[in-house]
Motif scaffolding. Structure first.
Motif, PDB file in Angstrom:
ATOM      1  N   GLY A  77      60.775 -18.978  44.677  1.00  0.00           N
ATOM      2  CA  GLY A  77      61.143 -19.876  45.327  1.00  0.00           C
ATOM      3  C   GLY A  77      60.410 -20.125  46.857  1.00  0.00           C
ATOM      4  O   GLY A  77      61.320 -20.777  47.970  1.00  0.00           O
ATOM      5  N   SER A  78      59.715 -19.640  46.727  1.00  0.00           N
ATOM      6  CA  SER A  78      58.630 -20.099  48.053  1.00  0.00           C
ATOM      7  C   SER A  78      57.082 -19.290  47.086  1.00  0.00           C
ATOM      8  O   SER A  78      56.793 -18.846  46.715  1.00  0.00           O
ATOM      9  CB  SER A  78      59.278 -17.970  48.946  1.00  0.00           C
ATOM     10  OG  SER A  78      59.077 -17.329  48.824  1.00  0.00           O
ATOM     11  N   LEU A  79      56.316 -19.655  48.680  1.00  0.00           N
ATOM     12  CA  LEU A  79      54.539 -18.829  48.668  1.00  0.00           C
ATOM     13  C   LEU A  79      55.097 -17.628  48.471  1.00  0.00           C
ATOM     14  O   LEU A  79      54.135 -17.012  47.382  1.00  0.00           O
ATOM     15  CB  LEU A  79      53.816 -19.766  49.171  1.00  0.00           C
ATOM     16  CG  LEU A  79      53.637 -21.119  48.709  1.00  0.00           C
ATOM     17  CD1 LEU A  79      54.855 -22.398  48.060  1.00  0.00           C
ATOM     18  CD2 LEU A  79      52.195 -22.027  50.221  1.00  0.00           C
ATOM     19  N   THR A  80      55.677 -17.338  49.461  1.00  0.00           N
ATOM     20  CA  THR A  80      55.408 -15.812  49.440  1.00  0.00           C
ATOM     21  C   THR A  80      55.708 -15.191  48.546  1.00  0.00           C
ATOM     22  O   THR A  80      55.056 -13.908  47.721  1.00  0.00           O
ATOM     23  CB  THR A  80      55.826 -14.865  50.422  1.00  0.00           C
ATOM     24  OG1 THR A  80      55.451 -15.920  52.105  1.00  0.00           O
ATOM     25  CG2 THR A  80      55.538 -13.690  50.757  1.00  0.00           C
ATOM     26  N   GLY A  81      57.108 -15.605  47.444  1.00  0.00           N
ATOM     27  CA  GLY A  81      57.324 -14.299  47.154  1.00  0.00           C
ATOM     28  C   GLY A  81      56.092 -14.765  44.903  1.00  0.00           C
ATOM     29  O   GLY A  81      56.076 -13.848  44.119  1.00  0.00           O
TER      30      GLY A  81
END
Length: 349
Positions: A77-81
């Protein structure tokens, strides 16, 4: 006689020889071209077409790294994840995603931060890539699975209370066999899921499975030894998975059917609370013989004993018994289950 007429025959013969040489050269070229699949004059066109096709294929095929980055971004759900899963930086993930969009020539994201929002095309691609990478990961796991590995599905209470305290004896007898345990409340489908065998609780008779009874339930009331003399007033500990155990044993012991003070997800958790002196629990005696023998628990057992129709079973598809390690595990479990339990303490009064 004019010179042209005097020299005519030799000139004609020279021209004929030249023509014959040219014909031989043409025939050789024709044979070579036919062998290559080209007619004279076509080789250049075909080479150019092949180059164009190769260029188109190169442009249309995104890198596997970019596809993986997109799939993990959709999962997280995110680039960081995604970066945490892939062990790269968020900026590297962003670069791969831009590369993928450029290669495909489509926009996959409506928003990228702080949480991603996909376009319709992005949702379609993400859904299919997730399934594809799941298949790839499963195939890799299958290849890495060692022949001596036995994957066992079991119940968490059986594993922690009964199996693990005894497992060292199995390891000593079968040092080259590695058991991979997975716990859960849901009975796995041994025909389709990646397990060789399972421990199930129930009455047996599961279709398509070879079923070996280890022991039937013999529910007793257990508590910390210092609480046993005041057992009628101690708090009741219950397992959410077995709410019917207490009424069955309490009635046989002449104890009130009081509501539980604490309810746990599993019987193992209720037993741990009983060892800690938090109250009394009802549990299958077979699961706690070691704790009784060590003096960590004391029991009240109905007389005559309460015998439940359910029990713990070793189950597997019949063809899995051809695997020597599966047969060895089954036979060892049966041997351990046949050991005589510690003598039960009779009910008070």
């Amino acid at each position: 006689m004019p010179p042209a007429h005097r020299n005519g025959p030799s000139t004609w013969h020279g021209s004929l020889a030249t023509w014959r040489g040219s014909l031989a050269t043409w025939r050789g070229s024709l044979a070579g071209a036919a062998g290559d699949g080209f007619w004279p004059g076509q080789r250049g066109d075909a080479t150019e077409k092949a180059a164009r096709d190769h260029e188109v294929l190169s442009i249309a095929a995104p890198s596997l790294r970019a596809l993986k980055a997109f799939a993990e971004t959709v999962r997280a759900g995110s680039l960081t994840g995604a970066a945490a899963v892939l062990h790269i930086t968020p900026s590297a993930v962003s670069h791969l995603l831009r590369q993928l969009e450029d290669t495909l020539g489509v926009t996959l994201f409506a928003e990228r931060a702080p949480r991603i929002r996909l376009t319709e095309g992005g949702e379609t691609l993400g859904r299919r890539l997730a399934a594809a990478f799941d298949t790839i990961d499963g195939a890799i796991a299958e290849v890495r699975h060692r022949a001596s590995d036995i994957r066992v599905s079991t119940l968490s209470s059986f594993l922690s209370l009964w199996l693990l305290p005894r497992f060292g004896r199995f390891q000593a007898r079968h040092p080259n066999t590695r058991l991979l345990f997975s716990t859960g409340m849901r009975p796995v489908d041994l025909a389709t899921e990646p397990f060789e065998c399972a421990i199930r609780w129930g009455t047996g008779g599961w279709a398509g499975l070879d079923c070996t009874l280890l022991f039937r339930d013999r529910p007793v009331l257990v508590a910390n030894p210092r609480l046993l003399d005041s057992i009628a007033t101690v708090p009741r500990l219950a397992a959410g998975s077995r709410p019917e155990d207490w009424p069955l044993v309490a009635a046989a012991l002449g104890l009130p059917d009081t509501p539980p003070a604490l309810t746990f997800e599993t019987r193992a958790q209720a037993v741990q609370a009983a060892v800690a002196g938090m109250g009394a629990a009802v549990v299958d005696r077979n699961l706690v013989t070691g704790l009784l023998a060590d003096g960590l628990l004391a029991e009240l057992a109905p007389e005559p004993p309460v015998l439940a129709p359910q029990g713990h079973w070793f189950v597997c598809p019949p063809n899995r018994l051809r695997i020597p390690q599966v047969r060895a595990l089954r036979d060892w479990l049966v041997s351990e289950a046949s050991v005589l339990p510690v003598q039960a303490r009779p009910a008070i009064g």
